[in-house]
Design a protein around this motif. Structure first.
Motif, mmCIF file in Angstrom:
data_model
loop_
_atom_site.group_PDB
_atom_site.id
_atom_site.type_symbol
_atom_site.label_atom_id
_atom_site.label_comp_id
_atom_site.label_asym_id
_atom_site.label_seq_id
_atom_site.Cartn_x
_atom_site.Cartn_y
_atom_site.Cartn_z
ATOM 1 N N LYS A 135 -29.383 -27.402 31.847
ATOM 2 C CA LYS A 135 -30.282 -27.656 30.828
ATOM 3 C C LYS A 135 -29.616 -29.312 30.479
ATOM 4 C CE LYS A 135 -27.217 -25.474 27.482
ATOM 5 N NZ LYS A 135 -26.691 -24.630 28.490
ATOM 6 N N SER A 147 -31.307 -28.744 22.983
ATOM 7 C CA SER A 147 -31.347 -28.622 24.408
ATOM 8 C C SER A 147 -32.756 -28.291 24.984
ATOM 9 C CB SER A 147 -30.295 -27.629 24.879
ATOM 10 O OG SER A 147 -30.651 -26.288 24.445
ATOM 11 N N ASN A 151 -34.144 -26.823 28.316
ATOM 12 C CA ASN A 151 -33.831 -26.046 29.322
ATOM 13 C C ASN A 151 -34.709 -26.803 30.788
ATOM 14 O OD1 ASN A 151 -34.258 -23.167 31.390
ATOM 15 N ND2 ASN A 151 -32.624 -23.273 29.999
ATOM 16 N N LYS A 198 -32.950 -18.661 30.465
ATOM 17 C CA LYS A 198 -33.032 -19.993 29.661
ATOM 18 C C LYS A 198 -31.825 -19.803 28.499
ATOM 19 C CE LYS A 198 -38.101 -20.641 29.697
ATOM 20 N NZ LYS A 198 -39.306 -20.932 29.016
#
Length: 483
Positions: A225, A249, A251, A287
């Motif tokens: 990520k 973040s 991914n 994820k």
């Protein structure tokens, strides 16, 4: 239908297994010798390469291009949890490692003196732990007359690591104000194994009726990520103020393998049937989300040779989400148990799905920097390292890693010496320890009873954790940081 209702009640009410995982602390690792020795309280800026991580805007404080290497030359951790699986059922481990901490550099563009470009590679969140316990005794566990032989075991192993690399840019808008941004790419890898087994052997050897409950889960996944960290610095000769934000973040890609099994055998006091659920997934999509935060720091020159640094970083809540969202139907026995009931029992998600949830925390740190001589500087500091796991006690209805429940306090000292050539050598020592806290155990190997608690024992209070960490770091800086 009556059997399925009783099964649902059993799994929801009597099973509350625990597992032990990575510490789930945000401030376990600090980067760079000076930042480590100052307790990580450096958001207000240093003339140091670690600014690419803490506050990119503060790279303007460096006047010359340079490169540094720092490693945790020795890192030793101990963990002991008293009464972890009931009174006198203790778990303990230790881990020794040599781990690279950070390699970083900053470039100064002569034609554009207001700009700085930084780069860094670092390791973060490295945690390895292995625990196991075997216990056997005589208890009246079932409705059979007399005591039976009760045999229980617990096995657990965790390996977690993250590797970060990034680029940072800063721009000095005027002599007292600078802006910056860092872009970090993150590779995360987690390997986990957790197994519980409870077995009751009848006193009459002529009987073949063995009662058993077991739970096993294991997974390993990796995830890539990216995050952005914008920052700002206001600086004067005797005072600085810095602000850094970590954005949500992004991914990129992640894959993992997952396995989970739960089964019962001859638990006739609570179930009219034997029951088993098992599922496996390979190369499934993963994820993982990073947590957003805001860090505010100030530093001030309190004497001609001493600076004070203070930083507070607030990490925001992360609602429960699925790292691995398994969509496949599970295999189960008997067939009268339908898939919808399995989903309901295991937290309204599929049996193999895996998720996490984080609570908001604020960590604070402070440090003092002394200019002991022309080329010699000394530092000391301390910071908190609070646990952020929203569900510290493992909830069987959701597959996740249960963290230790303790908070930490970390103290540090260090120093650096600048050679005539401009090179700088430095070292730091860091000592961390868990803060006193008594929590609940949810499995007790001493009080198994089939009808009352499904062999897992009675819930009680009295878990005490003692965790210590020792870290010795070295750093070499090539090139003059300032004129």
């Amino acid at each position: 239908m009556k059997a399925t209702c009783r099964l649902s009640l059993l799994l929801i009410c009597i099973i509350s297994s625990i597992s032990f995982g990575q510490d789930y602390h945000y401030w376990t690792d600090q980067f760079g010798i000076k930042a480590t020795a100052l307790g990580g309280a450096v958001t207000a800026g240093l003339d140091d390469h670690s600014m690419g991580y803490y506050n990119a805007a503060a790279m303007c404080l460096l006047e010359n291009p340079s490169l540094s290497f720092s490693i945790n030359a020795y890192q030793y951790r101990t963990f002991k949890q008293k009464n972890a699986l009931g009174p006198n059922q203790d778990l303990e481990s230790s881990d020794f490692a040599t781990i690279p901490n950070m390699m970083a550099g900053i470039l100064v563009i002569k034609k554009h003196p207001k700009w700085r470009i930084g780069y860094n590679v670092m390791s973060k969140g490295v945690y390895n732990n292995k625990l196991d316990l075997f216990y056997a005794n005589q208890y009246d566990v079932t409705n059979l007359p007399g005591d039976e032989s009760f045999v229980s075991s617990f096995a657990y192993e965790i390996h977690n690591s993250e590797y970060w690399s990034g680029l940072s840019v800063s721009y000095e808008a005027n002599p007292h104000l600078a802006f910056g941004v860092s872009h970090m790419g993150i590779y995360k890898n987690t390997k986990y194994y957790n197994d519980y087994s409870f077995t009751v052997l009848p006193p009459d050897t002529s009987s073949s009726e063995i009662t058993r409950l077991s739970s096993t889960m294991s997974f390993n996944y990796w995830d890539i990520k990216a995050i952005f960290k914008p920052s700002v610095l206001i600086h004067y000769p005797k005072f600085r103020l810095g602000l850094t934000a970590v954005l949500p973040s992004i991914n990129i890609i992640g894959k993992g393998n997952f396995y989970r099994e739960f089964s019962t055998l001859n638990m006739t006091d609570v179930l009219p049937i034997d029951f088993a659920v098992i599922s496996q997934a390979k190369k499934s999509k993963v994820k993982h989300r990073g947590t957003t935060s805001i860090s505010l720091g100030i530093s001030a020159q309190i004497t001609p040779k001493c600076w004070l640094y203070v930083t507070a970083e607030t990490f925001f809540r992360q609602k429960y989400y699925l790292i691995h969202n398994d969509r496949d139907e599970t295999q189960h026995y008997p067939e009268i148990i339908n898939d919808s009931l399995i989903t309901t029992i295991f937290g309204n998600q599929t049996f193999l799905s895996y998720g996490e949830e984080y609570k908001p925390v604020t960590n604070v740190g402070f440090g003092l920097d002394f200019q002991a001589a022309e080329r010699l500087a000394l530092q000391c500091g301390a910071h908190t390292d609070f646990n952020y796991n929203k569900n510290p006690v493992y909830n069987f209805s959701r597959q996740n890693i249960r963290s230790s429940q303790y908070d930490r306090l970390v103290t540090s000292v260090g120093g650096s010496y600048t050679l005539k050539s401009g090179k700088r050598i430095a070292l730091a020592f860091e000592f961390g320890f868990s803060l006193p806290k008594t929590t609940d155990y949810t499995v007790d190997f001493n009080t198994p009873n089939e009808a009352r608690n499904g062999l897992t024992g009675d819930v009680g209070h009295g878990v005490k954790t003692a965790a210590y960490s020792y870290k010795l770091m070295f750093e070499l800086t090539l090139g003059k940081l300032n004129k």
